[in-house]
Design an enzyme around this catalytic site. Structure first.
Site, PDB file in Angstrom:
ATOM      1  CD  GLU A  54      -2.977   1.282   2.060  1.00  0.00           C
ATOM      2  OE1 GLU A  54      -3.842   2.175   2.246  1.00  0.00           O
ATOM      3  OE2 GLU A  54      -3.083   0.474   2.964  1.00  0.00           O
ATOM      4  CG  ASP A 114      10.069   8.715  -2.472  1.00  0.00           C
ATOM      5  OD1 ASP A 114       8.989   7.888  -2.901  1.00  0.00           O
ATOM      6  OD2 ASP A 114      10.723   9.641  -2.959  1.00  0.00           O
ATOM      7  CG  ASP A 136      -0.972  15.320  -2.488  1.00  0.00           C
ATOM      8  OD1 ASP A 136      -1.774  16.263  -3.337  1.00  0.00           O
ATOM      9  OD2 ASP A 136      -0.228  16.217  -1.651  1.00  0.00           O
ATOM     10  CE  LYS A 140      -1.945  25.571  -7.123  1.00  0.00           C
ATOM     11  NZ  LYS A 140      -0.857  26.547  -6.558  1.00  0.00           N
ATOM     12  CG  ASP A 172     -11.654  12.943  -3.277  1.00  0.00           C
ATOM     13  OD1 ASP A 172     -10.509  12.411  -3.041  1.00  0.00           O
ATOM     14  OD2 ASP A 172     -11.684  13.997  -3.082  1.00  0.00           O
ATOM     15  CB  THR A 206      -9.870   5.341   3.685  1.00  0.00           C
ATOM     16  OG1 THR A 206     -10.250   6.138   2.708  1.00  0.00           O
ATOM     17  CG2 THR A 206      -9.305   4.027   2.937  1.00  0.00           C
ATOM     18  NE  ARG A 207      -7.434   9.698   8.533  1.00  0.00           N
ATOM     19  CZ  ARG A 207      -6.624  10.304   9.227  1.00  0.00           C
ATOM     20  NH1 ARG A 207      -7.025  10.812  10.481  1.00  0.00           N
ATOM     21  NH2 ARG A 207      -5.175  10.485   9.173  1.00  0.00           N
ATOM     22  CE1 TYR A 208      -6.681  12.157   4.288  1.00  0.00           C
ATOM     23  CE2 TYR A 208      -6.261  10.059   4.540  1.00  0.00           C
ATOM     24  CZ  TYR A 208      -5.935  11.141   4.948  1.00  0.00           C
ATOM     25  OH  TYR A 208      -4.737  11.429   5.597  1.00  0.00           O
TER      26      TYR A 208
END
Length: 227
Positions: A54, A114, A136, A140, A172, A206-208
């Site tokens: 993950e 990373d 993330d 942009k 999302d 998930t909370r996101y």
């Protein structure tokens, strides 16, 4: 449309690695518990199969749900954000369990850096499944090279994933939702199995995801298979 001739990804991390100040117990979890789970390199994977990865586990809900539901699978869970690491560790060791001695799941490894160097060091065809849940989005255009779904990372994953292994992606963000298929359609090593606006069975919430739905954003869920 994404520019597939974009420059190579910078070999550095972007974004925060720490949010609010850590509480004393959170610091103990990082100092005492994290070293007990830290991924120790490719040599530690000898004989380990199935192996899942993950990338960016956030609050750890998904990672913990997966290792509990699949005790026969070893999961390497990657996250650089300290508060996310603390969230995962506190799920594994809720108070008053001792950070240094309480038992920990034997099928979890944690990588707090990373994910790309880890991937580069993995042997060929070792991963059975990869998760990228609500990464993330870097919306942009000038930051597009920072997105994890990128031709360079897809090529690395193609090398380390077994034929038939699955890459699951969720987002999302509208920019990312347009970006994923544009990038992946050009990756001959991967085939799209399914894309849905409903979370598929077997995908822990998930909370996101919950935050996005509360805000009126519709997640998309992709399943790609390594040819």
């Amino acid at each position: 449309m994404p520019d597939m001739t974009m420059k190579s990804q910078p070999d550095r991390l972007y974004g925060r690695q720490r949010g609010h100040a850590l509480r004393p117990r959170q610091q103990r979890l990082l100092d005492l518990t994290l070293p007990r789970l830290r991924y120790a390199g490719p040599s530690s994977l000898r004989g380990v199969s199935p192996l899942w990865l993950e990338i960016g586990f956030g609050g750890g809900e998904h990672a913990v749900a997966q290792i509990e539901a699949h005790p026969d699978v070893t999961l390497i869970a990657c996250e650089v954000f300290e508060n996310g690491l603390c969230s995962l560790l506190s799920r594994l060791l809720p108070e008053p369990l001792d950070e240094e001695t309480a038992p920990l799941p034997g099928n979890l490894r944690v990588w707090d850096d990373d994910a790309r160097p880890l991937l580069r060091d993995l042997p060929d065809q070792v991963l059975d499944r990869v998760f990228l849940m609500f990464p993330d989005p870097w919306p942009k255009a000038r930051h597009a090279k920072r997105r994890f779904v990128h031709p360079e990372n897809a090529a690395t994953l193609a090398r380390v994933m077994k034929p038939g292994a699955e890459w699951r992606i969720a987002s999302d963000d509208p920019t990312y939702q347009a970006w994923v298929p544009e990038v992946m359609e050009r990756q001959t090593a991967f085939e799209l199995l399914a894309v849905s606006n409903e979370r598929p069975e077997g995908w822990p919430p998930t909370r996101y995801e919950a935050k996005a739905i509360r805000a009126g954003r519709q997640p998309l869920y992709w399943r790609y298979v390594r040819r």
